[in-house]
Design a protein around this motif. Structure first.
Motif, PDB file in Angstrom:
ATOM      1  N   MET A   1       4.289 -12.479  35.890  1.00  8.99           N
ATOM      2  CA  MET A   1       4.468 -11.076  35.237  1.00  8.99           C
ATOM      3  C   MET A   1       5.509 -10.406  36.246  1.00  8.99           C
ATOM      4  O   MET A   1       5.458 -10.246  37.637  1.00  8.99           O
ATOM      5  N   THR A   2       6.329  -9.634  35.594  1.00  8.17           N
ATOM      6  CA  THR A   2       7.331  -8.768  36.156  1.00  8.17           C
ATOM      7  C   THR A   2       6.707  -7.308  36.608  1.00  8.17           C
ATOM      8  O   THR A   2       6.099  -6.804  35.890  1.00  8.17           O
ATOM      9  N   ARG A   3       6.950  -7.042  37.966  1.00  8.68           N
ATOM     10  CA  ARG A   3       6.227  -5.897  38.535  1.00  8.68           C
ATOM     11  C   ARG A   3       7.248  -4.778  38.581  1.00  8.68           C
ATOM     12  O   ARG A   3       8.288  -4.987  39.245  1.00  8.68           O
ATOM     13  N   VAL A   4       7.065  -3.624  38.030  1.00 10.15           N
ATOM     14  CA  VAL A   4       7.984  -2.348  38.052  1.00 10.15           C
ATOM     15  C   VAL A   4       7.327  -1.193  39.101  1.00 10.15           C
ATOM     16  O   VAL A   4       6.196  -0.967  38.693  1.00 10.15           O
ATOM     17  N   LEU A   5       8.162  -0.685  39.783  1.00  6.67           N
ATOM     18  CA  LEU A   5       7.580   0.531  40.291  1.00  6.67           C
ATOM     19  C   LEU A   5       8.158   1.820  39.856  1.00  6.67           C
ATOM     20  O   LEU A   5       9.536   1.675  40.049  1.00  6.67           O
ATOM     21  N   VAL A   6       7.598   2.510  39.361  1.00  7.02           N
ATOM     22  CA  VAL A   6       8.150   3.817  38.710  1.00  7.02           C
ATOM     23  C   VAL A   6       8.073   5.013  39.829  1.00  7.02           C
ATOM     24  O   VAL A   6       6.879   5.379  40.213  1.00  7.02           O
ATOM     25  N   VAL A   7       9.088   5.531  40.099  1.00  6.35           N
ATOM     26  CA  VAL A   7       9.041   6.617  41.054  1.00  6.35           C
ATOM     27  C   VAL A   7       9.541   7.932  40.246  1.00  6.35           C
ATOM     28  O   VAL A   7      10.711   8.095  40.084  1.00  6.35           O
ATOM     29  N   GLU A   8       8.716   8.806  40.051  1.00  4.26           N
ATOM     30  CA  GLU A   8       8.830  10.023  39.147  1.00  4.26           C
ATOM     31  C   GLU A   8       7.786  10.953  39.438  1.00  4.26           C
ATOM     32  O   GLU A   8       6.741  10.708  39.556  1.00  4.26           O
ATOM     33  N   ASP A   9       8.073  12.181  39.421  1.00  5.36           N
ATOM     34  CA  ASP A   9       6.955  13.102  40.024  1.00  5.36           C
ATOM     35  C   ASP A   9       6.637  14.024  38.441  1.00  5.36           C
ATOM     36  O   ASP A   9       5.914  14.982  38.606  1.00  5.36           O
ATOM     37  N   PRO A  11       4.588  14.058  35.356  1.00 10.18           N
ATOM     38  CA  PRO A  11       3.369  13.213  34.850  1.00 10.18           C
ATOM     39  C   PRO A  11       3.384  12.505  33.361  1.00 10.18           C
ATOM     40  O   PRO A  11       2.970  11.646  33.215  1.00 10.18           O
ATOM     41  N   GLN A  12       3.961  13.552  32.445  1.00  8.84           N
ATOM     42  CA  GLN A  12       4.175  13.130  31.099  1.00  8.84           C
ATOM     43  C   GLN A  12       5.062  11.835  31.021  1.00  8.84           C
ATOM     44  O   GLN A  12       5.102  10.984  30.099  1.00  8.84           O
ATOM     45  N   LEU A  13       6.469  11.944  31.880  1.00  7.17           N
ATOM     46  CA  LEU A  13       7.227  10.809  31.986  1.00  7.17           C
ATOM     47  C   LEU A  13       6.795   9.750  32.462  1.00  7.17           C
ATOM     48  O   LEU A  13       6.771   8.536  31.985  1.00  7.17           O
ATOM     49  N   VAL A  14       5.938   9.734  33.653  1.00  3.15           N
ATOM     50  CA  VAL A  14       5.188   8.675  33.968  1.00  3.15           C
ATOM     51  C   VAL A  14       4.362   8.251  33.073  1.00  3.15           C
ATOM     52  O   VAL A  14       4.226   6.776  32.938  1.00  3.15           O
ATOM     53  N   ARG A  15       3.452   8.626  32.487  1.00  3.78           N
ATOM     54  CA  ARG A  15       2.406   8.295  31.473  1.00  3.78           C
ATOM     55  C   ARG A  15       3.448   7.414  30.231  1.00  3.78           C
ATOM     56  O   ARG A  15       2.952   6.467  29.984  1.00  3.78           O
ATOM     57  N   ALA A  16       4.308   8.060  30.053  1.00  2.35           N
ATOM     58  CA  ALA A  16       5.066   7.162  28.722  1.00  2.35           C
ATOM     59  C   ALA A  16       5.815   6.095  29.303  1.00  2.35           C
ATOM     60  O   ALA A  16       5.785   4.868  28.475  1.00  2.35           O
ATOM     61  N   LEU A  17       6.277   6.070  30.515  1.00  2.26           N
ATOM     62  CA  LEU A  17       6.894   4.804  31.039  1.00  2.26           C
ATOM     63  C   LEU A  17       5.802   3.721  31.162  1.00  2.26           C
ATOM     64  O   LEU A  17       5.842   2.563  30.814  1.00  2.26           O
ATOM     65  N   VAL A  18       4.753   4.307  31.702  1.00  5.98           N
ATOM     66  CA  VAL A  18       3.640   3.236  32.200  1.00  5.98           C
ATOM     67  C   VAL A  18       3.065   2.587  30.996  1.00  5.98           C
ATOM     68  O   VAL A  18       2.938   1.342  30.831  1.00  5.98           O
ATOM     69  N   ALA A  23       2.654  -2.031  27.773  1.00  7.73           N
ATOM     70  CA  ALA A  23       2.769  -2.748  26.291  1.00  7.73           C
ATOM     71  C   ALA A  23       3.599  -3.798  26.122  1.00  7.73           C
ATOM     72  O   ALA A  23       3.262  -4.713  25.095  1.00  7.73           O
ATOM     73  N   ARG A  24       4.547  -3.858  27.095  1.00  8.06           N
ATOM     74  CA  ARG A  24       5.585  -5.152  27.020  1.00  8.06           C
ATOM     75  C   ARG A  24       5.094  -6.220  28.235  1.00  8.06           C
ATOM     76  O   ARG A  24       5.868  -6.823  28.648  1.00  8.06           O
ATOM     77  N   HIS A  25       4.133  -5.981  28.586  1.00  2.50           N
ATOM     78  CA  HIS A  25       3.400  -6.953  29.724  1.00  2.50           C
ATOM     79  C   HIS A  25       4.131  -6.747  30.988  1.00  2.50           C
ATOM     80  O   HIS A  25       4.181  -7.854  31.871  1.00  2.50           O
ATOM     81  N   TYR A  26       4.415  -5.692  31.503  1.00  2.84           N
ATOM     82  CA  TYR A  26       4.985  -5.475  32.705  1.00  2.84           C
ATOM     83  C   TYR A  26       3.772  -4.940  33.660  1.00  2.84           C
ATOM     84  O   TYR A  26       2.667  -4.348  32.938  1.00  2.84           O
ATOM     85  N   GLY A  27       3.640  -5.490  34.878  1.00 10.95           N
ATOM     86  CA  GLY A  27       2.857  -4.615  35.749  1.00 10.95           C
ATOM     87  C   GLY A  27       3.390  -3.639  36.266  1.00 10.95           C
ATOM     88  O   GLY A  27       4.641  -3.589  36.684  1.00 10.95           O
ATOM     89  N   VAL A  28       2.815  -2.395  36.480  1.00  9.94           N
ATOM     90  CA  VAL A  28       3.177  -1.109  36.791  1.00  9.94           C
ATOM     91  C   VAL A  28       2.506  -0.229  37.924  1.00  9.94           C
ATOM     92  O   VAL A  28       1.338  -0.438  37.909  1.00  9.94           O
ATOM     93  N   ASP A  29       3.321  -0.072  39.005  1.00 14.22           N
ATOM     94  CA  ASP A  29       2.886   1.060  39.932  1.00 14.22           C
ATOM     95  C   ASP A  29       3.724   2.114  39.947  1.00 14.22           C
ATOM     96  O   ASP A  29       4.762   2.171  39.525  1.00 14.22           O
ATOM     97  N   PRO A 102      18.015  13.201  28.910  1.00 12.51           N
ATOM     98  CA  PRO A 102      16.786  12.240  28.165  1.00 12.51           C
ATOM     99  C   PRO A 102      17.491  10.921  27.789  1.00 12.51           C
ATOM    100  O   PRO A 102      18.590  11.129  27.490  1.00 12.51           O
ATOM    101  N   PHE A 103      16.733  10.002  27.803  1.00 12.65           N
ATOM    102  CA  PHE A 103      17.090   8.479  27.279  1.00 12.65           C
ATOM    103  C   PHE A 103      16.209   7.982  26.348  1.00 12.65           C
ATOM    104  O   PHE A 103      15.311   8.384  26.275  1.00 12.65           O
ATOM    105  N   SER A 104      16.615   6.975  25.567  1.00 16.64           N
ATOM    106  CA  SER A 104      16.024   6.297  24.510  1.00 16.64           C
ATOM    107  C   SER A 104      15.046   5.145  25.320  1.00 16.64           C
ATOM    108  O   SER A 104      15.623   4.751  26.346  1.00 16.64           O
ATOM    109  N   MET A 105      13.874   5.110  24.994  1.00 16.34           N
ATOM    110  CA  MET A 105      13.159   4.018  25.714  1.00 16.34           C
ATOM    111  C   MET A 105      13.680   2.706  25.397  1.00 16.34           C
ATOM    112  O   MET A 105      13.444   1.881  26.269  1.00 16.34           O
ATOM    113  N   ASN A 106      14.189   2.324  24.384  1.00 14.93           N
ATOM    114  CA  ASN A 106      14.734   1.035  24.009  1.00 14.93           C
ATOM    115  C   ASN A 106      16.160   0.649  24.935  1.00 14.93           C
ATOM    116  O   ASN A 106      16.144  -0.309  25.464  1.00 14.93           O
TER     117      ASN A 106
END
Length: 227
Positions: A1-9, A11-18, A23-29, A102-106
């Motif tokens: 599993m690919t692990r991703v570290l999201v560094v963002e303050d 909370p809404q964007l963090v929730r969307a990213l996580v 959903a695409r099977h990444y491990g997230v911190d 702002p960026f597109s998630m895709n």
């Protein structure tokens, strides 16, 4: 599993990213600030870092420098800062790519996949010495370029510039870095040197120099090699 570290303050964007990453099977911190990010990176050893520049405790560029002290993990910067100076500072510090909010998630997910792919394609040992594309082949050890079955004569300066780009495929290399490496610190503002030499390289290697496929310009920032 690919692990991703999201560094963002945010909370809404963090929730969307996580949610999107899981959903695409990444491990997230997730880390809300720079100090937590550096601690988690050391503890969790992520495969890629998504980093906001505007953190509450330190500038994101300081986080990049802290990570680059010990790891080559791909770093994708996420920032609302629009100026090219901000982007160049992050890239010079060691970031691999820059996505403006702002960026597109895709788009973000596509860049993340590309960053992970580049890491997987990079050999663990000495850098590959043979670069093959549909239109030309480079033997970096023999300093030999071949296009359409014929040798292409490149000057030492052209080779030096080309080597820096092709040994980091897909990565944006800043103008400042290229100028420092090829011509030295005293010439780091002479961006016209780069324009001249890149035009020469395109004429010699690209099928259509006016619409390059391999030697790509990122206006105001630098260049990248797309293999």
């Amino acid at each position: 599993m690919t692990r991703v570290l999201v560094v963002e303050d945010d909370p809404q964007l963090v929730r969307a990213l996580v949610l999107n990453l899981q959903a695409r099977h990444y491990g997230v911190d997730a880390a809300p600030d720079g100090a937590t990010a550096l601690r988690l990176a050391a503890a969790r050893q992520p495969d890629v870092v998504l980093l906001d520049l505007g953190l509450p405790d330190m500038d994101g560029v300081a986080v990049i420098k802290g990570l680059r002290g010990w790891t080559r993990v791909p770093i994708l910067v996420l920032s609302a800062r629009q100026g090219s100076d901000e982007k160049v500072a992050a890239l010079d510090a060691g970031a691999d790519d820059y996505v403006t909010k702002p960026f597109s998630m895709n788009e973000l997910l596509a860049r993340l996949r590309a960053a992970v792919r580049r890491t997987e394609d990079t050999p663990a040992g000495p850098a590959a010495t043979l670069v093959e594309t549909e239109d030309f082949t480079l033997d970096l050890l023999a300093k030999r370029a071949v296009r359409d079955g014929k040798d292409v004569r490149l000057t030492p300066t052209e080779w030096h510039l080309l080597e820096i780009l092709v040994t980091s495929p897909g990565r944006l290399i800043t103008q400042k870095h290229l100028l420092n490496e090829v011509w030295g610190v005293s010439q780091s503002s002479k961006t016209n040197y780069l324009r001249v030499y890149m035009a020469q390289l395109r004429r010699k290697l690209e099928k259509d120099p006016a619409r390059p496929r391999y030697l790509i310009t990122e206006p105001g920032m630098g260049y990248r090699f797309e293999g």
